[in-house]
Design a protein around this motif. Structure first.
Motif, mmCIF file in Angstrom:
data_model
loop_
_atom_site.group_PDB
_atom_site.id
_atom_site.type_symbol
_atom_site.label_atom_id
_atom_site.label_comp_id
_atom_site.label_asym_id
_atom_site.label_seq_id
_atom_site.Cartn_x
_atom_site.Cartn_y
_atom_site.Cartn_z
ATOM 1 N N GLY A 139 0.785 -1.222 0.000
ATOM 2 C CA GLY A 139 0.000 0.000 0.000
ATOM 3 C C GLY A 139 0.820 1.277 0.000
ATOM 4 N N THR B 154 -6.028 -1.791 -7.519
ATOM 5 C CA THR B 154 -6.444 -0.910 -6.433
ATOM 6 C C THR B 154 -6.466 -1.657 -5.103
ATOM 7 O OG1 THR B 154 -7.742 0.427 -7.980
ATOM 8 C CG2 THR B 154 -8.299 0.632 -5.642
ATOM 9 N N ASP C 140 -3.972 -0.043 -2.352
ATOM 10 C CA ASP C 140 -4.628 0.614 -1.220
ATOM 11 C C ASP C 140 -5.416 -0.407 -0.399
ATOM 12 O OD1 ASP C 140 -5.544 2.553 0.505
ATOM 13 O OD2 ASP C 140 -6.901 3.495 -0.939
ATOM 14 N N ALA D 163 -5.998 -0.817 2.705
ATOM 15 C CA ALA D 163 -6.820 -0.318 3.815
ATOM 16 C C ALA D 163 -8.205 0.126 3.341
ATOM 17 C CB ALA D 163 -6.107 0.834 4.514
ATOM 18 N N ASN D 164 -8.318 0.492 2.089
ATOM 19 C CA ASN D 164 -9.594 0.977 1.540
ATOM 20 C C ASN D 164 -10.062 0.106 0.391
ATOM 21 O OD1 ASN D 164 -9.751 3.380 3.217
ATOM 22 N ND2 ASN D 164 -7.994 4.094 2.041
ATOM 23 N N SER D 165 -9.880 -1.193 0.505
ATOM 24 C CA SER D 165 -10.131 -2.072 -0.634
ATOM 25 C C SER D 165 -11.553 -2.646 -0.704
ATOM 26 C CB SER D 165 -9.125 -3.216 -0.636
ATOM 27 O OG SER D 165 -9.331 -4.059 0.476
ATOM 28 N N GLU D 166 -12.399 -2.398 0.272
ATOM 29 C CA GLU D 166 -13.739 -3.000 0.265
ATOM 30 C C GLU D 166 -14.548 -2.600 -0.966
ATOM 31 O OE1 GLU D 166 -15.333 -5.549 1.768
ATOM 32 O OE2 GLU D 166 -13.297 -5.776 2.514
ATOM 33 N N ASP D 167 -14.532 -1.318 -1.317
ATOM 34 C CA ASP D 167 -15.267 -0.874 -2.505
ATOM 35 C C ASP D 167 -14.711 -1.539 -3.769
ATOM 36 O OD1 ASP D 167 -16.965 0.736 -1.047
ATOM 37 O OD2 ASP D 167 -15.841 2.585 -1.447
ATOM 38 N N ARG E 288 -13.148 -4.394 -3.947
ATOM 39 C CA ARG E 288 -13.514 -5.820 -3.927
ATOM 40 C C ARG E 288 -14.953 -6.012 -4.416
ATOM 41 N NH1 ARG E 288 -9.856 -9.057 -1.536
ATOM 42 N NH2 ARG E 288 -8.211 -8.004 -0.361
#
Length: 145
Positions: free
Chosen positions: A18, A62, A66, A68-72, A74
């Motif tokens: 990251g 992505t 990144d 830490a902010n990968s939920e979106d 995924r």
């Protein structure tokens, strides 16, 4: 894990867990444990995502760059992946997409990128022949942004 040594040229960048690292001179980096990284030449810029498979690559990238902010990202992967599986008729691409999905689900996004990269050539040939896949959900999402 085996030790892994990477050499970078002056001004080169590497994305590690990251973080973006830029070197000012030629340097060798030795990773002594498991690490997630991308070399600069493997990173697609947003302007390079002009085809559906490249857009999927960008989404996976992505997740790596990144975490830490990968939920979106995924969530976007799952939608885009399903849409691409339904859109393509080429068996090599379909089989590759299945492998990409398996690697991604096993927590191996870097492996998914390695599987996806060679498929760009086939996709480019399909587009050049005018057999463009139908517009995918991911293309609609990108255009809406």
């Amino acid at each position: 894990m085996k030790k892994l040594q990477i050499s970078l040229k002056p001004g080169g960048r590497i994305y590690v867990n990251g973080a973006v690292l830029k070197v000012d001179r030629k340097v060798s980096i030795e990773f002594l444990n498991d690490v997630t990284f991308l070399l600069e030449h493997h990173v697609l810029q947003p302007g390079d995502t002009h085809t559906p498979l490249r857009q999927l690559y960008f989404i996976i990238q992505t997740v790596l760059i990144d975490p830490a902010n990968s939920e979106d990202a995924r969530s976007m992967f799952h939608s885009a992946h399903a849409a691409l599986l339904a859109s393509f008729k080429n068996s090599t691409i379909i089989n590759g997409l299945v492998e990409v999905g398996d690697a991604f689900e096993r927590g191996r996004p870097f492996d998914a990128l390695k599987i996806l990269r060679p498929l760009f050539v086939i996709e480019d040939e399909i587009i050049a022949q005018g057999m463009r896949p139908e517009r995918t959900e991911i293309q609609h999402e990108c255009e809406a942004r």
